[in-house]
Write a protein that holds these residues in place. Structure first.
Motif, short mmCIF file in Angstrom:
data_model
loop_
_atom_site.label_atom_id
_atom_site.label_comp_id
_atom_site.label_asym_id
_atom_site.label_seq_id
_atom_site.Cartn_x
_atom_site.Cartn_y
_atom_site.Cartn_z
N GLN A 86 0.81 -1.21 0.00
CA GLN A 86 0.00 0.00 0.00
C GLN A 86 0.85 1.27 0.00
O GLN A 86 0.32 2.37 0.03
CB GLN A 86 -0.92 0.00 1.22
CG GLN A 86 -1.95 -1.12 1.23
CD GLN A 86 -2.92 -1.03 0.07
OE1 GLN A 86 -3.22 0.07 -0.39
NE2 GLN A 86 -3.40 -2.16 -0.41
N GLY A 87 2.17 1.11 -0.02
CA GLY A 87 3.04 2.27 -0.13
C GLY A 87 3.70 2.72 1.15
O GLY A 87 4.40 3.73 1.17
N PHE A 88 3.49 1.98 2.25
CA PHE A 88 4.12 2.35 3.51
C PHE A 88 5.55 1.81 3.57
O PHE A 88 5.83 0.72 3.09
CB PHE A 88 3.33 1.80 4.70
CG PHE A 88 2.01 2.49 4.92
CD1 PHE A 88 1.94 3.70 5.57
CD2 PHE A 88 0.84 1.91 4.46
CE1 PHE A 88 0.73 4.33 5.77
CE2 PHE A 88 -0.38 2.53 4.65
CZ PHE A 88 -0.44 3.75 5.31
N LYS A 89 6.43 2.57 4.18
CA LYS A 89 7.78 2.11 4.44
C LYS A 89 7.76 1.30 5.73
O LYS A 89 7.28 1.78 6.76
CB LYS A 89 8.74 3.29 4.57
CG LYS A 89 10.19 2.88 4.78
CD LYS A 89 11.11 4.10 4.81
CE LYS A 89 12.56 3.67 4.98
NZ LYS A 89 13.48 4.85 4.99
N ILE A 90 8.29 0.09 5.69
CA ILE A 90 8.18 -0.84 6.81
C ILE A 90 9.48 -0.90 7.60
O ILE A 90 10.56 -1.10 7.03
CB ILE A 90 7.81 -2.25 6.32
CG1 ILE A 90 6.49 -2.22 5.55
CG2 ILE A 90 7.74 -3.22 7.49
CD1 ILE A 90 5.31 -1.73 6.36
N ILE A 91 9.36 -0.75 8.90
CA ILE A 91 10.49 -0.90 9.81
C ILE A 91 10.14 -1.97 10.83
O ILE A 91 9.09 -1.91 11.47
CB ILE A 91 10.81 0.42 10.54
CG1 ILE A 91 11.14 1.52 9.52
CG2 ILE A 91 11.97 0.24 11.51
CD1 ILE A 91 11.26 2.89 10.12
N PHE A 110 15.41 -3.16 9.24
CA PHE A 110 15.43 -3.88 10.51
C PHE A 110 16.24 -3.12 11.56
O PHE A 110 17.29 -2.55 11.26
CB PHE A 110 16.02 -5.28 10.33
CG PHE A 110 15.13 -6.23 9.58
CD1 PHE A 110 14.21 -7.01 10.25
CD2 PHE A 110 15.21 -6.32 8.20
CE1 PHE A 110 13.38 -7.88 9.56
CE2 PHE A 110 14.39 -7.19 7.50
CZ PHE A 110 13.47 -7.97 8.18
N LYS A 111 15.72 -3.14 12.78
CA LYS A 111 16.41 -2.55 13.92
C LYS A 111 16.43 -3.59 15.05
O LYS A 111 15.38 -4.03 15.50
CB LYS A 111 15.70 -1.28 14.40
CG LYS A 111 15.62 -0.17 13.37
CD LYS A 111 16.99 0.44 13.09
CE LYS A 111 16.89 1.60 12.11
NZ LYS A 111 18.21 2.21 11.83
N CYS A 148 15.24 2.88 20.76
CA CYS A 148 15.16 2.62 19.32
C CYS A 148 14.02 3.41 18.68
O CYS A 148 14.20 4.05 17.64
CB CYS A 148 14.96 1.12 19.08
SG CYS A 148 14.88 0.65 17.34
N LEU A 149 12.86 3.39 19.31
CA LEU A 149 11.71 4.10 18.77
C LEU A 149 11.95 5.60 18.76
O LEU A 149 11.63 6.29 17.77
CB LEU A 149 10.46 3.76 19.58
CG LEU A 149 9.14 4.37 19.10
CD1 LEU A 149 8.85 3.96 17.66
CD2 LEU A 149 7.99 3.94 20.01
N ALA A 150 12.52 6.12 19.83
CA ALA A 150 12.82 7.56 19.88
C ALA A 150 13.81 7.94 18.79
O ALA A 150 13.69 9.00 18.16
CB ALA A 150 13.38 7.92 21.26
N GLY A 151 14.79 7.07 18.54
CA GLY A 151 15.76 7.34 17.48
C GLY A 151 15.12 7.36 16.11
O GLY A 151 15.45 8.20 15.27
#
Length: 217
Positions: A86-91, A110-111, A148-151
């Motif tokens: 659908q066009g979203f960038k996946i992390i 990936f993180k 990680c999320l804050a970064g």
């Protein structure tokens, strides 16, 4: 903001499609207004459904945080593939334990976060203990996940984060999402029966069904 969806293993395909429909609609409401989603009329000519079409345009980032066991990873990655279409960038944020093969998903970012060395602990366990594992991840992943999320949120020149999707067993994640002002969706990768049991636990406690003796009698 918290939404919960259920995956039933026996009807995974149907449940997943329903989940996808809700997720995409939710993300559509959150996305910036200048992000134009391709839409089309449904078969009855009313309402809208989303076309599954790959696009080079990014409609925002979606961050997923699955529990590192196969029955939870598989539906989360299926969801990620559809959202990417659908066009979203996946992390994908994941623990060191049972880390997915990055080479199998070159289209995802990936993180890896620290999990308190769970791999070594699991190797020393005589048998699997799901309750202990979930408790351990919640105790040892909170700080590394928050960092990680804050970064990710602070990354320059990146599209906005539309949503965070975590496994329901990560009960620390809601506080983190609230503190960073990130909308959160929850994936419940178990049967509907288990969800009902969790819902009624307080009732069982109030009725005294769990007042067991030290000998468990």
């Amino acid at each position: 903001m918290l939404f919960t969806f259920c995956f039933n293993y026996t009807t995974l395909e149907k449940s997943l499609k329903l989940f996808i429909a809700h997720v995409i609609y939710f993300l559509f409401q959150l996305a910036p207004k200048n992000l134009n989603f391709p839409i089309m009329k449904n078969h009855e000519g009313t309402g809208t459904i989303f076309q599954s079409t790959r696009s080079t345009a990014t409609r925002g980032r979606v961050i997923l945080f699955p529990l590192p066991v196969q029955g939870h990873l598989s539906p989360m990655f299926q969801l990620a593939n559809i959202l990417r279409a659908q066009g979203f960038k996946i992390i994908i944020i994941h623990t060191e334990y049972n880390s997915p093969s990055h080479s199998n998903y070159p289209h995802f970012t990936f993180k890896t976060i620290a999990d308190g060395g769970f791999s070594e602990i699991r190797n020393n366990m005589k048998k699997s203990d799901p309750a202990f594992s979930i408790s351990y991840f919640n105790e040892h992943c909170a700080d590394s996940f928050t960092d990680c999320l804050a970064g990710l949120l602070a990354e320059p020149d990146e599209p906005p984060v539309a949503c965070l999707i975590t496994d329901a067993e990560y009960y620390f994640a809601q506080e983190v999402a609230d503190s960073l002002k990130v909308p959160r969706l929850v994936s419940w990768a178990c049967t509907i029966v288990s969800l009902l049991v969790y819902r009624d636990l307080s009732f069982f406690y109030e009725k005294g069904y769990f007042n067991l003796t030290k000998n468990g009698v």
